[in-house]
Write a protein that holds these residues in place. Structure first.
Motif, PDB file in Angstrom:
ATOM      1  N   ASN A   1       0.902  -1.276   0.023  1.00  0.00           N
ATOM      2  CA  ASN A   1       0.025   0.229  -0.046  1.00  0.00           C
ATOM      3  C   ASN A   1       0.972   1.319  -0.135  1.00  0.00           C
ATOM      4  O   ASN A   1       1.790   1.480   0.733  1.00  0.00           O
ATOM      5  CB  ASN A   1      -0.912  -0.185   1.148  1.00  0.00           C
ATOM      6  CG  ASN A   1      -1.868   1.301   1.400  1.00  0.00           C
ATOM      7  OD1 ASN A   1      -2.272   1.755   0.202  1.00  0.00           O
ATOM      8  ND2 ASN A   1      -2.252   1.459   2.602  1.00  0.00           N
ATOM      9  N   TYR A   2       0.462   2.130  -1.037  1.00  0.00           N
ATOM     10  CA  TYR A   2       1.347   3.573  -0.703  1.00  0.00           C
ATOM     11  C   TYR A   2       0.166   4.601  -0.642  1.00  0.00           C
ATOM     12  O   TYR A   2      -0.904   4.773  -1.276  1.00  0.00           O
ATOM     13  CB  TYR A   2       1.839   3.736  -2.258  1.00  0.00           C
ATOM     14  CG  TYR A   2       2.954   2.919  -2.677  1.00  0.00           C
ATOM     15  CD1 TYR A   2       4.062   3.384  -2.547  1.00  0.00           C
ATOM     16  CD2 TYR A   2       2.769   1.702  -3.441  1.00  0.00           C
ATOM     17  CE1 TYR A   2       5.292   2.264  -3.093  1.00  0.00           C
ATOM     18  CE2 TYR A   2       3.733   0.640  -3.552  1.00  0.00           C
ATOM     19  CZ  TYR A   2       5.003   1.207  -3.426  1.00  0.00           C
ATOM     20  OH  TYR A   2       6.094   0.157  -3.738  1.00  0.00           O
ATOM     21  N   VAL A   3       0.562   5.387   0.282  1.00  0.00           N
ATOM     22  CA  VAL A   3      -0.445   6.258   0.763  1.00  0.00           C
ATOM     23  C   VAL A   3      -0.297   7.541   0.140  1.00  0.00           C
ATOM     24  O   VAL A   3       1.137   8.075   0.162  1.00  0.00           O
ATOM     25  CB  VAL A   3      -0.527   6.298   2.317  1.00  0.00           C
ATOM     26  CG1 VAL A   3      -1.580   7.330   2.714  1.00  0.00           C
ATOM     27  CG2 VAL A   3      -0.641   5.077   3.003  1.00  0.00           C
TER      28      VAL A   3
ATOM     29  N   ILE B   1       2.288  12.074  -6.112  1.00  0.00           N
ATOM     30  CA  ILE B   1       1.720  10.644  -6.146  1.00  0.00           C
ATOM     31  C   ILE B   1       2.977   9.830  -6.333  1.00  0.00           C
ATOM     32  O   ILE B   1       3.694   9.828  -6.872  1.00  0.00           O
ATOM     33  CB  ILE B   1       0.765  10.516  -7.416  1.00  0.00           C
ATOM     34  CG1 ILE B   1      -0.369  11.427  -7.181  1.00  0.00           C
ATOM     35  CG2 ILE B   1       0.568   8.860  -7.500  1.00  0.00           C
ATOM     36  CD1 ILE B   1      -1.433  11.100  -8.345  1.00  0.00           C
ATOM     37  N   PRO B   2       2.885   9.015  -5.165  1.00  0.00           N
ATOM     38  CA  PRO B   2       4.205   8.025  -5.256  1.00  0.00           C
ATOM     39  C   PRO B   2       4.305   7.188  -6.413  1.00  0.00           C
ATOM     40  O   PRO B   2       3.301   6.970  -6.947  1.00  0.00           O
ATOM     41  CB  PRO B   2       4.124   7.054  -3.692  1.00  0.00           C
ATOM     42  CG  PRO B   2       2.722   7.028  -3.510  1.00  0.00           C
ATOM     43  CD  PRO B   2       2.224   8.639  -4.084  1.00  0.00           C
ATOM     44  N   THR B   3       5.377   6.859  -6.752  1.00  0.00           N
ATOM     45  CA  THR B   3       5.493   5.577  -7.812  1.00  0.00           C
ATOM     46  C   THR B   3       5.922   4.256  -7.401  1.00  0.00           C
ATOM     47  O   THR B   3       6.632   4.235  -6.437  1.00  0.00           O
ATOM     48  CB  THR B   3       6.638   6.183  -8.972  1.00  0.00           C
ATOM     49  OG1 THR B   3       7.720   6.293  -8.288  1.00  0.00           O
ATOM     50  CG2 THR B   3       6.169   7.011  -9.706  1.00  0.00           C
ATOM     51  N   PRO B   4       5.047   3.184  -7.736  1.00  0.00           N
ATOM     52  CA  PRO B   4       5.484   1.998  -7.131  1.00  0.00           C
ATOM     53  C   PRO B   4       6.969   1.410  -7.584  1.00  0.00           C
ATOM     54  O   PRO B   4       7.307   1.439  -8.590  1.00  0.00           O
ATOM     55  CB  PRO B   4       4.413   0.971  -7.473  1.00  0.00           C
ATOM     56  CG  PRO B   4       3.961   1.632  -8.839  1.00  0.00           C
ATOM     57  CD  PRO B   4       4.200   3.154  -8.573  1.00  0.00           C
TER      58      PRO B   4
ATOM     59  N   ASN C   1       0.427  -3.892  -6.378  1.00  0.00           N
ATOM     60  CA  ASN C   1       0.871  -2.425  -5.665  1.00  0.00           C
ATOM     61  C   ASN C   1      -0.591  -1.773  -5.483  1.00  0.00           C
ATOM     62  O   ASN C   1      -1.626  -2.008  -6.286  1.00  0.00           O
ATOM     63  CB  ASN C   1       1.695  -1.909  -6.651  1.00  0.00           C
ATOM     64  CG  ASN C   1       3.022  -2.155  -6.838  1.00  0.00           C
ATOM     65  OD1 ASN C   1       3.794  -2.357  -5.709  1.00  0.00           O
ATOM     66  ND2 ASN C   1       3.500  -2.400  -7.706  1.00  0.00           N
ATOM     67  N   ARG C   2      -0.569  -1.169  -4.388  1.00  0.00           N
ATOM     68  CA  ARG C   2      -2.073  -0.601  -4.415  1.00  0.00           C
ATOM     69  C   ARG C   2      -1.949   1.082  -3.856  1.00  0.00           C
ATOM     70  O   ARG C   2      -0.859   1.215  -3.040  1.00  0.00           O
ATOM     71  CB  ARG C   2      -2.963  -1.234  -3.407  1.00  0.00           C
ATOM     72  CG  ARG C   2      -3.850  -0.444  -2.424  1.00  0.00           C
ATOM     73  CD  ARG C   2      -4.245  -1.260  -1.417  1.00  0.00           C
ATOM     74  NE  ARG C   2      -4.780  -0.242  -0.212  1.00  0.00           N
ATOM     75  CZ  ARG C   2      -5.605  -0.657   0.636  1.00  0.00           C
ATOM     76  NH1 ARG C   2      -6.058  -1.764   0.947  1.00  0.00           N
ATOM     77  NH2 ARG C   2      -6.264   0.301   1.226  1.00  0.00           N
ATOM     78  N   LEU C   3      -2.790   1.980  -4.398  1.00  0.00           N
ATOM     79  CA  LEU C   3      -2.609   3.235  -3.814  1.00  0.00           C
ATOM     80  C   LEU C   3      -3.762   3.699  -3.053  1.00  0.00           C
ATOM     81  O   LEU C   3      -4.803   3.487  -3.423  1.00  0.00           O
ATOM     82  CB  LEU C   3      -2.646   4.313  -5.070  1.00  0.00           C
ATOM     83  CG  LEU C   3      -2.362   5.762  -4.741  1.00  0.00           C
ATOM     84  CD1 LEU C   3      -0.959   6.179  -4.485  1.00  0.00           C
ATOM     85  CD2 LEU C   3      -2.652   6.580  -6.172  1.00  0.00           C
TER      86      LEU C   3
ATOM     87  N   ALA D   1      -3.170   9.865 -15.103  1.00  0.00           N
ATOM     88  CA  ALA D   1      -2.189   8.703 -15.490  1.00  0.00           C
ATOM     89  C   ALA D   1      -1.352   8.003 -14.380  1.00  0.00           C
ATOM     90  O   ALA D   1      -1.308   6.851 -14.670  1.00  0.00           O
ATOM     91  CB  ALA D   1      -1.154   9.451 -16.451  1.00  0.00           C
ATOM     92  N   GLU D   2      -1.124   8.607 -13.352  1.00  0.00           N
ATOM     93  CA  GLU D   2      -0.362   8.326 -12.479  1.00  0.00           C
ATOM     94  C   GLU D   2      -1.067   7.002 -11.729  1.00  0.00           C
ATOM     95  O   GLU D   2      -0.376   6.106 -11.025  1.00  0.00           O
ATOM     96  CB  GLU D   2      -0.053   9.399 -11.277  1.00  0.00           C
ATOM     97  CG  GLU D   2       0.941  10.302 -11.780  1.00  0.00           C
ATOM     98  CD  GLU D   2       0.046  11.515 -12.198  1.00  0.00           C
ATOM     99  OE1 GLU D   2      -1.037  11.346 -12.542  1.00  0.00           O
ATOM    100  OE2 GLU D   2       0.795  12.713 -12.429  1.00  0.00           O
ATOM    101  N   TYR D   3      -2.193   7.284 -11.571  1.00  0.00           N
ATOM    102  CA  TYR D   3      -3.131   6.140 -10.831  1.00  0.00           C
ATOM    103  C   TYR D   3      -2.703   4.697 -11.658  1.00  0.00           C
ATOM    104  O   TYR D   3      -2.878   3.511 -11.081  1.00  0.00           O
ATOM    105  CB  TYR D   3      -4.398   6.518 -10.947  1.00  0.00           C
ATOM    106  CG  TYR D   3      -4.963   7.671  -9.972  1.00  0.00           C
ATOM    107  CD1 TYR D   3      -4.213   8.027  -9.107  1.00  0.00           C
ATOM    108  CD2 TYR D   3      -6.298   8.166  -9.822  1.00  0.00           C
ATOM    109  CE1 TYR D   3      -4.314   9.191  -8.326  1.00  0.00           C
ATOM    110  CE2 TYR D   3      -6.566   9.015  -9.096  1.00  0.00           C
ATOM    111  CZ  TYR D   3      -5.683   9.648  -8.329  1.00  0.00           C
ATOM    112  OH  TYR D   3      -6.011  10.832  -7.472  1.00  0.00           O
ATOM    113  N   ARG D   4      -2.450   4.785 -12.828  1.00  0.00           N
ATOM    114  CA  ARG D   4      -2.418   3.777 -13.748  1.00  0.00           C
ATOM    115  C   ARG D   4      -1.395   2.582 -13.347  1.00  0.00           C
ATOM    116  O   ARG D   4      -1.540   1.416 -13.833  1.00  0.00           O
ATOM    117  CB  ARG D   4      -2.329   3.829 -15.145  1.00  0.00           C
ATOM    118  CG  ARG D   4      -3.466   4.692 -15.867  1.00  0.00           C
ATOM    119  CD  ARG D   4      -3.815   4.410 -17.254  1.00  0.00           C
ATOM    120  NE  ARG D   4      -4.997   4.948 -17.399  1.00  0.00           N
ATOM    121  CZ  ARG D   4      -5.612   5.014 -18.727  1.00  0.00           C
ATOM    122  NH1 ARG D   4      -5.234   4.244 -19.593  1.00  0.00           N
ATOM    123  NH2 ARG D   4      -6.802   5.458 -18.886  1.00  0.00           N
TER     124      ARG D   4
END
Lengths: 273, 167
Positions: A33-35, A45-48, A72-74, A89-92
């Motif tokens: 999980n990335y918060v 937005i963090p990158t996994p 990976n999860r945001l 696009a970052e969510y993808r």
């Protein structure tokens, strides 16, 4: 036998030991999980981190012969409606997308409008609002699930009260459907075995059957829901193809035939569980 | 004949350092369980813990514990087990957690399960062996795992060899 999943492991420095410990306990799928908190200034937005960089060899799951599956999860912590940008696009780059609404209005919107997989329930403080029946059943119909994480309850006695209070409050309106239990563990010692988590669900007001589903089949339907979110409602899926495959002219009509039954499968799968 | 109905929980004590396991004893585990039950369920839970609860078996090398609960309230008592974060033994606090792997009605079914479980652990250990001698030891240990006949000896042997591997 059911396949157990834990869809929330914190992305801290000890993530390797977390994954190893989860495999030892018998979880077949975990999500890191990335918060992302837009309310804090200067946060991006963090990158996994790719899983292959994280660990060169994934550990084998207890009682099975396959290695553990890592996703990976945001999680977007929302305090304003502008914080969640649909189709960013970052969510993808994430497999799963979750939101944590902090006000009643945002909770309503998250349940009925936003294109997400998981809605996190606050466990560290008392909820400022009640769960109303209408948005909750709307979310259940759309296949969005609610997540209750238990590691805060293990750390502290006050948190335990809030966790149980909020969870019981949620169960009153959703009646145990579409709930997942996850760990949100930061250290390996905060993880619990799947059977213990199932039994812990009884404290949160879930029935025997529902709490077992909360660690197994509901999690699976979340994954399927996430797949349909990425594709156009599970019908068309685009991916980069290498140049060699472009030479084959037969490929497009063939794929069309294959897609039709798959679309049906995807559409029904998240809804029926 | 009617027997007293009980449930036996086969739990695994997970610690970060394996050497800490050797310090455990059954009284420490029982005290930790009682404290956790009293914390989560108050006097009501503690009262259920007074009669019929005991730690039947503890293997300090593998960290396996048999907990006995009365059948009527084992779910209530079990729901307190996840809140154990440390066990105090010999004046030291050992951070750990209990992971329940099996629930049985008799101690014999639990023993059967434990032997199967330990065999599984040996199988998991096999690819991690460093040289051929270790591998041979583990293979022999796997072959010795069986319940019928001299079951006690097989049981002990297997546990000893497992302990050898972990050093």
């Amino acid at each position: 036998m059911a396949v157990f999943m834990d869809l929330n492991l914190s992305s801290s420095s000890s993530v390797r030991s977390l994954i190893e410990s989860a495999a030892q306990l018998g979880f077949s799928t975990v999500a890191i999980n990335y918060v992302f908190e837009p309310s804090k200034k200067k946060q991006e937005i963090p990158t996994p981190t790719p899983i292959t960089e994280l660990m060169d060899q994934l550990p084998v799951v207890q009682g099975r012969s396959r290695p553990i599956r890592v996703l990976n999860r945001l999680t977007v912590v929302m305090s304003d409606s502008s914080h969640f940008r649909p189709n960013a696009a970052e969510y993808r780059s994430f497999d799963l997308l979750a939101v944590q609404p902090t006000t009643e209005k945002l909770f309503h919107a998250a349940c009925l409008l936003y294109d997400v997989d998981i809605i996190c329930i606050l466990v560290t403080e008392k909820l400022p609002f009640f769960f109303k029946r209408a948005p909750v059943s709307g979310a259940v119909d759309r296949g969005v699930v609610f997540e209750v994480s238990y590691s805060a309850a293990i750390r502290d006695s006050t948190m335990r009260r809030y966790t149980i209070a909020n969870a019981v409050c949620l169960m009153e309106s959703c009646k145990g459907r579409n709930v997942i239990l996850s760990s949100a563990a930061e250290k390996a010692l905060e993880l619990r075995g799947p059977y213990d988590v199932t039994n812990l669900g009884l404290l949160f007001g879930l029935s025997d059957k529902d709490s077992k589903e909360a660690v197994s089949s509901t999690c699976r339907s979340v994954l399927l829901h996430a797949e349909t979110r990425k594709t156009a409602s599970g019908i068309i899926y685009t991916m980069k193809s290498c140049s060699d495959s472009c030479d084959q002219q037969e490929a497009p009509p063939q794929s069309e035939h294959c897609e039709a039954p798959a679309a049906k499968k995807h559409k029904t799968a998240p809804a029926d569980s | 004949m009617v027997r007293v109905k009980r449930r036996y929980l086969l739990c695994e004590v997970n610690v970060s350092k394996r050497s800490d396991l050797l310090q455990l004893d059954d009284r420490a585990v029982a005290a930790a369980v009682r404290a956790a039950v009293a914390l989560t369920h108050g006097d009501y839970g503690a009262a259920h813990c007074l009669v019929g609860f005991s730690v039947k078996y503890l293997n300090a090398h593998t960290g396996m514990v048999f907990l006995r609960f009365p059948k009527r309230c084992y779910k209530l008592l079990w729901s307190a087990l996840p809140f154990i974060t440390s066990i105090e033994a010999r004046g030291q606090k050992i951070p750990c957690f209990l992971n329940c792997v099996h629930v049985g009605g008799t101690i014999r079914t639990c023993q059967k399960f434990l032997i199967r479980y330990n065999t599984q652990q040996l199988h998991r250990m096999l690819p991690k062996c460093k040289d051929e001698e270790e591998k041979q030891q583990v293979r022999e240990a796997i072959l010795q795992c069986s319940l019928p006949g001299g079951k006690k000896e097989a049981f002990e042997d297997e546990l000893e060899s497992e302990e050898d591997e972990e050093k």
